[in-house]
Design an enzyme around this catalytic site. Structure first.
Site, PDB file in Angstrom:
ATOM      1  N   PHE A 123       0.851  -1.185   0.000  1.00 37.04           N
ATOM      2  CA  PHE A 123       0.000   0.000   0.000  1.00 37.04           C
ATOM      3  C   PHE A 123       0.883   1.230   0.000  1.00 37.04           C
ATOM      4  O   PHE A 123       1.696   1.431   0.916  1.00 37.04           O
ATOM      5  CB  PHE A 123      -0.890  -0.018   1.251  1.00 37.04           C
ATOM      6  N   GLN A 336      16.273  -4.533  30.066  1.00 32.26           N
ATOM      7  CA  GLN A 336      16.811  -4.210  31.389  1.00 32.26           C
ATOM      8  C   GLN A 336      16.994  -5.481  32.220  1.00 32.26           C
ATOM      9  O   GLN A 336      17.996  -5.644  32.917  1.00 32.26           O
ATOM     10  CB  GLN A 336      15.857  -3.229  32.091  1.00 32.26           C
ATOM     11  N   GLU A 363       1.747   3.611   9.977  1.00 34.22           N
ATOM     12  CA  GLU A 363       0.274   3.574  10.022  1.00 34.22           C
ATOM     13  C   GLU A 363      -0.282   4.614  10.995  1.00 34.22           C
ATOM     14  O   GLU A 363      -1.259   4.386  11.695  1.00 34.22           O
ATOM     15  CB  GLU A 363      -0.226   2.156  10.329  1.00 34.22           C
TER      16      GLU A 363
HETATM   17  C1  LIG Z   1       9.519   0.889   8.308  1.00 29.87           C
HETATM   18  C2  LIG Z   1       8.470   1.776   7.707  1.00 29.87           C
HETATM   19  C3  LIG Z   1       7.429   1.201   6.997  1.00 29.87           C
HETATM   20  C4  LIG Z   1       6.475   2.006   6.378  1.00 29.87           C
HETATM   21  N1  LIG Z   1       5.508   1.428   5.583  1.00 29.87           N
HETATM   22  C5  LIG Z   1       4.676   2.224   4.862  1.00 29.87           C
HETATM   23  C6  LIG Z   1       3.775   1.658   3.887  1.00 29.87           C
HETATM   24  O1  LIG Z   1       3.747   0.437   3.690  1.00 29.87           O
HETATM   25  N2  LIG Z   1       2.977   2.506   3.187  1.00 29.87           N
HETATM   26  C7  LIG Z   1       2.999   3.860   3.367  1.00 29.87           C
HETATM   27  O2  LIG Z   1       2.246   4.551   2.682  1.00 29.87           O
HETATM   28  N3  LIG Z   1       3.825   4.422   4.303  1.00 29.87           N
HETATM   29  C8  LIG Z   1       4.676   3.639   5.030  1.00 29.87           C
HETATM   30  N4  LIG Z   1       5.543   4.196   5.935  1.00 29.87           N
HETATM   31  C9  LIG Z   1       5.528   5.627   6.165  1.00 29.87           C
HETATM   32  C10 LIG Z   1       4.961   5.978   7.543  1.00 29.87           C
HETATM   33  O3  LIG Z   1       3.576   5.736   7.564  1.00 29.87           O
HETATM   34  C11 LIG Z   1       5.349   7.432   7.842  1.00 29.87           C
HETATM   35  O4  LIG Z   1       6.737   7.445   8.088  1.00 29.87           O
HETATM   36  C12 LIG Z   1       4.578   7.999   9.026  1.00 29.87           C
HETATM   37  O5  LIG Z   1       3.219   8.170   8.706  1.00 29.87           O
HETATM   38  C13 LIG Z   1       5.137   9.343   9.512  1.00 29.87           C
HETATM   39  O6  LIG Z   1       5.353  10.220   8.442  1.00 29.87           O
HETATM   40  P1  LIG Z   1       6.783  10.953   8.320  1.00 29.87           P
HETATM   41  O7  LIG Z   1       7.826   9.905   8.398  1.00 29.87           O
HETATM   42  O8  LIG Z   1       6.741  11.786   7.106  1.00 29.87           O
HETATM   43  O9  LIG Z   1       6.905  11.842   9.599  1.00 29.87           O
HETATM   44  P2  LIG Z   1       6.272  13.319   9.799  1.00 29.87           P
HETATM   45  O10 LIG Z   1       4.844  13.316   9.386  1.00 29.87           O
HETATM   46  O11 LIG Z   1       7.166  14.313   9.168  1.00 29.87           O
HETATM   47  O12 LIG Z   1       6.306  13.466  11.369  1.00 29.87           O
HETATM   48  C14 LIG Z   1       7.498  13.906  12.076  1.00 29.87           C
HETATM   49  C15 LIG Z   1       7.072  14.090  13.536  1.00 29.87           C
HETATM   50  O13 LIG Z   1       6.094  15.164  13.629  1.00 29.87           O
HETATM   51  C16 LIG Z   1       4.948  14.681  14.295  1.00 29.87           C
HETATM   52  N5  LIG Z   1       3.748  15.297  13.771  1.00 29.87           N
HETATM   53  C17 LIG Z   1       3.385  15.436  12.475  1.00 29.87           C
HETATM   54  N6  LIG Z   1       2.190  16.008  12.375  1.00 29.87           N
HETATM   55  C18 LIG Z   1       1.758  16.238  13.634  1.00 29.87           C
HETATM   56  C19 LIG Z   1       0.575  16.791  14.203  1.00 29.87           C
HETATM   57  N7  LIG Z   1      -0.449  17.218  13.457  1.00 29.87           N
HETATM   58  N8  LIG Z   1       0.490  16.853  15.557  1.00 29.87           N
HETATM   59  C20 LIG Z   1       1.505  16.424  16.342  1.00 29.87           C
HETATM   60  N9  LIG Z   1       2.645  15.877  15.854  1.00 29.87           N
HETATM   61  C21 LIG Z   1       2.765  15.782  14.521  1.00 29.87           C
HETATM   62  C22 LIG Z   1       4.940  13.167  14.049  1.00 29.87           C
HETATM   63  O14 LIG Z   1       4.144  12.470  14.996  1.00 29.87           O
HETATM   64  C23 LIG Z   1       6.424  12.845  14.143  1.00 29.87           C
HETATM   65  O15 LIG Z   1       6.790  12.741  15.488  1.00 29.87           O
HETATM   66  C24 LIG Z   1       6.528   3.397   6.546  1.00 29.87           C
HETATM   67  C25 LIG Z   1       7.557   3.984   7.298  1.00 29.87           C
HETATM   68  C26 LIG Z   1       8.538   3.193   7.837  1.00 29.87           C
HETATM   69  C27 LIG Z   1       9.687   3.847   8.573  1.00 29.87           C
END
Ligand SMILES: Cc1cc2nc3c(=O)[nH]c(=O)nc-3n(C[C@H](O)[C@H](O)[C@H](O)COP(=O)(O)OP(=O)(O)OC[C@H]3O[C@@H](n4cnc5c(N)ncnc54)[C@H](O)[C@@H]3O)c2cc1C
Length: 380
Positions: A123, A336, A363
């Site tokens: 996805f 730990q 997710e």
């Molecule tokens: C191992 C792995 C597997 C993955 N698999 C998939 C997949 O199969 N399909 C897919 O589509 N995606 C996938 N992802 C992507 C994953 O869903 C995203 O990394 C995740 O949703 C966070 O987005 P970001 O990394 O851009 O972080 P950001 O959105 O940039 O967030 C950075 C920080 O800011 C915080 N933040 C952002 N917005 C807010 C808010 N409104 N309020 C408070 N805090 C906030 C976040 O909680 C986080 O702490 C995967 C990621 C990894 C690392």
């Protein structure tokens, strides 16, 4: 609410547990080292029907109830997330939209091969500029004759390097922040598609994530899933349905860590006695077990509500939030209890510790789950 499991559900959970404990777990050091899953384990998983648990019976799956599905994922989680993640990316988020809104022709074309694992799904929503803010995606899909032309970049997509079918969310209305998105079934052989960077991750070895590049990628119109412009609902529903599956894997991992921790506490001696005799260790084990049990109940509750057709995003977010944060606590406490030996790379507790970290991020991060829960409380 009644969580009494039927005889069939117990037998199902026992068979998956035996497969994981006896066949998969002993191979985990090799999977960690090679970052690949041995093909014979995938074949055994296929024979057990693990690829088809969410696929309707008419297409070769077993279409288990939501509660039975979380039982399966709970047992898969006992080996950590490298092996288990394959089934979540495929059968959870990777085929949910096709099962829910696909046409009979689309289902017939793909689902029978997905039910056996011959064709694996993934996805693709996240982009470099749109993670938590998934509504900010910029991948576009422009209609040209009988095809859509997709342009954009997805990244961190689980299972994409081995996927035969990618469920891709793209923008069909290019107005800024329009929710008019559409979902497409993309085959890796489609012109203009290629895998970009394959990332090295700190955990979940064997289940790589990759960047997907769409460069004038041609997708036949018949591969649009659901009506044009209605994909946002399908995407958010897919994510909502996937959250108890993440929670279930966390519960399974916590249960395994509790077993490892109690065994170690009984055998490791310091000050002339087993460390399990110390009250400090009792307190740690008690907190680990209590939070694990609470996570299990929240997860089963979300699944039962889904089976009854009355689950809300608040229910699924609570299960995912609590179970993933519990796993962080349990993995840390388990390490730990192991003392210095927990910090040695080949100790399985270290693997769980590394794998666990992702569950508070993918997710929907913990912050995003709290946002969903808080907003829904204020709406009611
Ligand atoms: C191992 C792995 C597997 C993955 N698999 C998939 C997949 O199969 N399909 C897919 O589509 N995606 C996938 N992802 C992507 C994953 O869903 C995203 O990394 C995740 O949703 C966070 O987005 P970001 O990394 O851009 O972080 P950001 O959105 O940039 O967030 C950075 C920080 O800011 C915080 N933040 C952002 N917005 C807010 C808010 N409104 N309020 C408070 N805090 C906030 C976040 O909680 C986080 O702490 C995967 C990621 C990894 C690392």
């Amino acid at each position: 609410m009644d969580f009494e499991l039927s005889v069939e559900q117990r037998a199902l959970a026992d068979s998956v547990k035996a497969f994981i404990d006896e066949r998969v777990d002993p191979r985990m050091p090799e999977i960690e080292r090679t970052n690949a899953i041995p093909p014979e384990l995938l074949k055994e998983a296929s024979d057990l029907g693990l690829f088809g648990i969410s696929i309707p019976e008419e297409y070769g799956g077993s279409n288990l109830s939501r509660l039975s599905r979380v039982l399966v994922h709970q047992m898969l989680g006992r080996s950590g997330f490298g092996f288990a993640g394959i089934f979540a990316a495929h059968g959870g988020i990777g085929s949910e939209a096709l099962v829910t809104i696909g046409t009979p022709e689309q289902k017939q074309r793909y689902l029978p091969r997905m039910a056996t694992g011959e064709l694996r799904g993934c996805f693709a929503l996240t982009e470099p500029g749109a993670g938590s803010d998934a509504g900010g995606i910029t991948t576009t899909a422009v209609k040209k004759g009988d095809r859509y032309i997709l342009n954009g970049v997805k990244h961190y997509i689980s299972g994409s390097t081995h996927a035969g079918l990618l469920t891709v969310v793209a923008r069909t209305n290019t107005a800024p922040r329009s929710k008019e998105m559409s979902v497409f079934l993309v085959e890796p052989s489609f012109k203009g598609f290629r895998i970009g960077t394959v990332y090295d991750t700190m955990g979940c070895k064997g289940h790589p994530i990759a960047e997907l590049l769409f460069e004038d990628c041609e997708v036949p119109e018949e591969n649009r899933l659901g009506p044009e412009g209605k994909g946002w609902l399908a995407a958010t529903k897919t994510l909502m349905e996937g959250r108890p599956v993440v929670a279930a894997r966390c519960v399974g991992a916590c249960e395994r860590l509790l077993e490892i921790s109690t065994d170690y506490a009984k055998t490791r001696k310091q000050f002339g006695q087993a460390i399990g005799e110390f009250q400090g260790i009792h307190f740690m084990l008690a907190d680990m077990a209590t939070r694990t049990e609470a996570s299990r109940l929240l997860t089963y509750r979300a699944a039962v509500l889904a089976d009854e057709g009355r689950v809300t995003s608040q229910d699924t977010s609570m299960a995912k939030l609590f179970a993933s944060e519990t796993l962080a606590f349990v993995a840390d406490s388990a390490l730990q209890i192991q003392g210095g030996s927990g910090y040695i790379t080949d100790n399985p507790v270290g693997r769980f510790y590394r794998d666990a970290r992702i569950t508070r991020i993918y997710e929907g991060t913990s912050e995003i789950q709290r946002g969903i829960i808080g907003r829904s409380m204020l709406r009611n």
